[in-house]
Design an enzyme around this catalytic site. Structure first.
Site, PDB file in Angstrom:
ATOM      1  N   HIS A  39       1.105  -1.148   0.233  1.00 26.40           N
ATOM      2  CA  HIS A  39       0.082   0.147   0.044  1.00 26.40           C
ATOM      3  C   HIS A  39       0.815   1.281   0.036  1.00 26.40           C
ATOM      4  O   HIS A  39       0.535   2.338  -0.586  1.00 26.40           O
ATOM      5  CB  HIS A  39      -1.003   0.083   1.346  1.00 26.40           C
TER       6      HIS A  39
ATOM      7  N   LYS B 280     -15.995  -7.125   4.385  1.00 33.87           N
ATOM      8  CA  LYS B 280     -15.153  -7.829   5.731  1.00 33.87           C
ATOM      9  C   LYS B 280     -15.556  -6.998   6.930  1.00 33.87           C
ATOM     10  O   LYS B 280     -14.755  -6.216   7.440  1.00 33.87           O
ATOM     11  CB  LYS B 280     -13.590  -7.693   5.450  1.00 33.87           C
TER      12      LYS B 280
ATOM     13  N   ARG C 207      -2.511  -6.403  -8.108  1.00 36.42           N
ATOM     14  CA  ARG C 207      -1.453  -7.331  -8.116  1.00 36.42           C
ATOM     15  C   ARG C 207      -1.541  -8.553  -9.054  1.00 36.42           C
ATOM     16  O   ARG C 207      -0.566  -9.013  -9.690  1.00 36.42           O
ATOM     17  CB  ARG C 207      -1.432  -7.972  -6.882  1.00 36.42           C
TER      18      ARG C 207
ATOM     19  N   SER D 202      -2.883  -8.575   2.821  1.00 36.53           N
ATOM     20  CA  SER D 202      -3.248  -8.171   4.211  1.00 36.53           C
ATOM     21  C   SER D 202      -3.831  -9.520   5.042  1.00 36.53           C
ATOM     22  O   SER D 202      -3.623  -9.582   6.213  1.00 36.53           O
ATOM     23  CB  SER D 202      -4.438  -6.870   4.223  1.00 36.53           C
TER      24      SER D 202
HETATM   25  P1  ADP Z   1     -10.032  -3.621  -0.135  1.00 39.84           P
HETATM   26  O1  ADP Z   1     -10.540  -4.171   1.081  1.00 39.84           O
HETATM   27  O2  ADP Z   1     -11.060  -2.383  -0.259  1.00 39.84           O
HETATM   28  O3  ADP Z   1      -9.789  -4.330  -1.146  1.00 39.84           O
HETATM   29  P2  ADP Z   1      -7.343  -3.459   0.687  1.00 39.84           P
HETATM   30  O4  ADP Z   1      -6.627  -2.785   1.857  1.00 39.84           O
HETATM   31  O5  ADP Z   1      -7.033  -4.792   0.798  1.00 39.84           O
HETATM   32  O6  ADP Z   1      -8.699  -2.778   0.512  1.00 39.84           O
HETATM   33  O7  ADP Z   1      -6.527  -2.835  -0.684  1.00 39.84           O
HETATM   34  C1  ADP Z   1      -6.569  -1.459  -0.975  1.00 39.84           C
HETATM   35  C2  ADP Z   1      -5.955  -1.282  -2.421  1.00 39.84           C
HETATM   36  O8  ADP Z   1      -4.539  -1.875  -2.325  1.00 39.84           O
HETATM   37  C3  ADP Z   1      -6.599  -2.279  -3.310  1.00 39.84           C
HETATM   38  O9  ADP Z   1      -6.903  -1.809  -4.619  1.00 39.84           O
HETATM   39  C4  ADP Z   1      -5.813  -3.416  -3.450  1.00 39.84           C
HETATM   40  O10 ADP Z   1      -5.719  -4.257  -4.682  1.00 39.84           O
HETATM   41  C5  ADP Z   1      -4.261  -2.834  -3.204  1.00 39.84           C
HETATM   42  N1  ADP Z   1      -3.268  -3.427  -2.940  1.00 39.84           N
HETATM   43  C6  ADP Z   1      -3.172  -4.321  -1.626  1.00 39.84           C
HETATM   44  N2  ADP Z   1      -2.031  -4.868  -1.500  1.00 39.84           N
HETATM   45  C7  ADP Z   1      -1.229  -4.593  -2.649  1.00 39.84           C
HETATM   46  C8  ADP Z   1       0.025  -4.673  -2.755  1.00 39.84           C
HETATM   47  N3  ADP Z   1       0.900  -5.472  -2.222  1.00 39.84           N
HETATM   48  N4  ADP Z   1       0.376  -3.939  -4.016  1.00 39.84           N
HETATM   49  C9  ADP Z   1      -0.190  -3.132  -4.545  1.00 39.84           C
HETATM   50  N5  ADP Z   1      -1.512  -3.081  -4.387  1.00 39.84           N
HETATM   51  C10 ADP Z   1      -1.979  -3.709  -3.375  1.00 39.84           C
END
Ligand code: ADP
Length: 151
Positions: free
Chosen positions: A18, A42, A92, A130
């Site tokens: 992130h 979630k 990703r 995550s």
């Molecule tokens: P959500 O629950 O809305 O998917 P996340 O916290 O899981 O929120 O992720 C927020 C954003 O960051 C999403 O667009 C996700 O695809 C992106 N993201 C998560 N991990 C990575 C990573 N390792 N590299 C690039 N983008 C990521």
């Protein structure tokens, strides 16, 4: 006019993946509002939202153009209220693509002025996820290498 982007997500927890998206987003936008959503499917969080907000603020304390907020409403509405014309998201893999494609279509339907912008993950962060970090942490594994702050 300042280009303001919302970076919405659960951030449970906020990872180095992130962080990378936010820092790269600074090349595109004047301001980035990291927005921790309460209303994700979630329902139950693992890391408290207040703790995560504090950790993300600490991570970007030397960047006045980055702010961190929480919200509990439609992302498209929240973006409008914040004067954000862009939604920043990371991609990703194809699973992310399928999911992001659906959300982006819905968001465009809800707010035609809002453009979703996707950055492809940097290879060194591509496998940072995550939900896996939560599992490792639950069983007392060392997650420090995946996070840009100390828990
Ligand atoms: P959500 O629950 O809305 O998917 P996340 O916290 O899981 O929120 O992720 C927020 C954003 O960051 C999403 O667009 C996700 O695809 C992106 N993201 C998560 N991990 C990575 C990573 N390792 N590299 C690039 N983008 C990521």
């Amino acid at each position: 006019m300042k280009r303001v982007a919302l970076f919405p997500g659960s951030f449970d927890p906020f990872t180095r993946g992130h962080e990378d998206i936010v820092l790269r987003g600074l090349n595109l936008f004047d301001e980035i509002v990291i927005s921790i959503g309460y209303n994700s499917g979630k329902s139950q969080r693992y890391f408290a939202i207040e703790q995560m907000m504090a950790k993300i603020r600490e991570t970007f304390k030397s960047y006045p153009q980055i702010s961190v907020v929480t919200y509990a409403e439609l992302t498209a509405e929240f973006a409008k209220k914040n004067g954000a014309k862009y939604l920043l998201r990371g991609l990703r893999n194809t699973t992310d693509f399928e999911y992001e494609n659906s959300i982006a279509q819905v968001n465009r339907h809800l707010n035609q002025e809002l453009e979703s912008v996707f950055l492809i993950t940097s290879p060194q962060f591509a496998s940072i996820n995550s939900s896996i970090i939560r599992e490792v942490h639950r069983y007392k594994g060392d997650v420090s290498g995946f996070l840009p702050y100390n828990l």
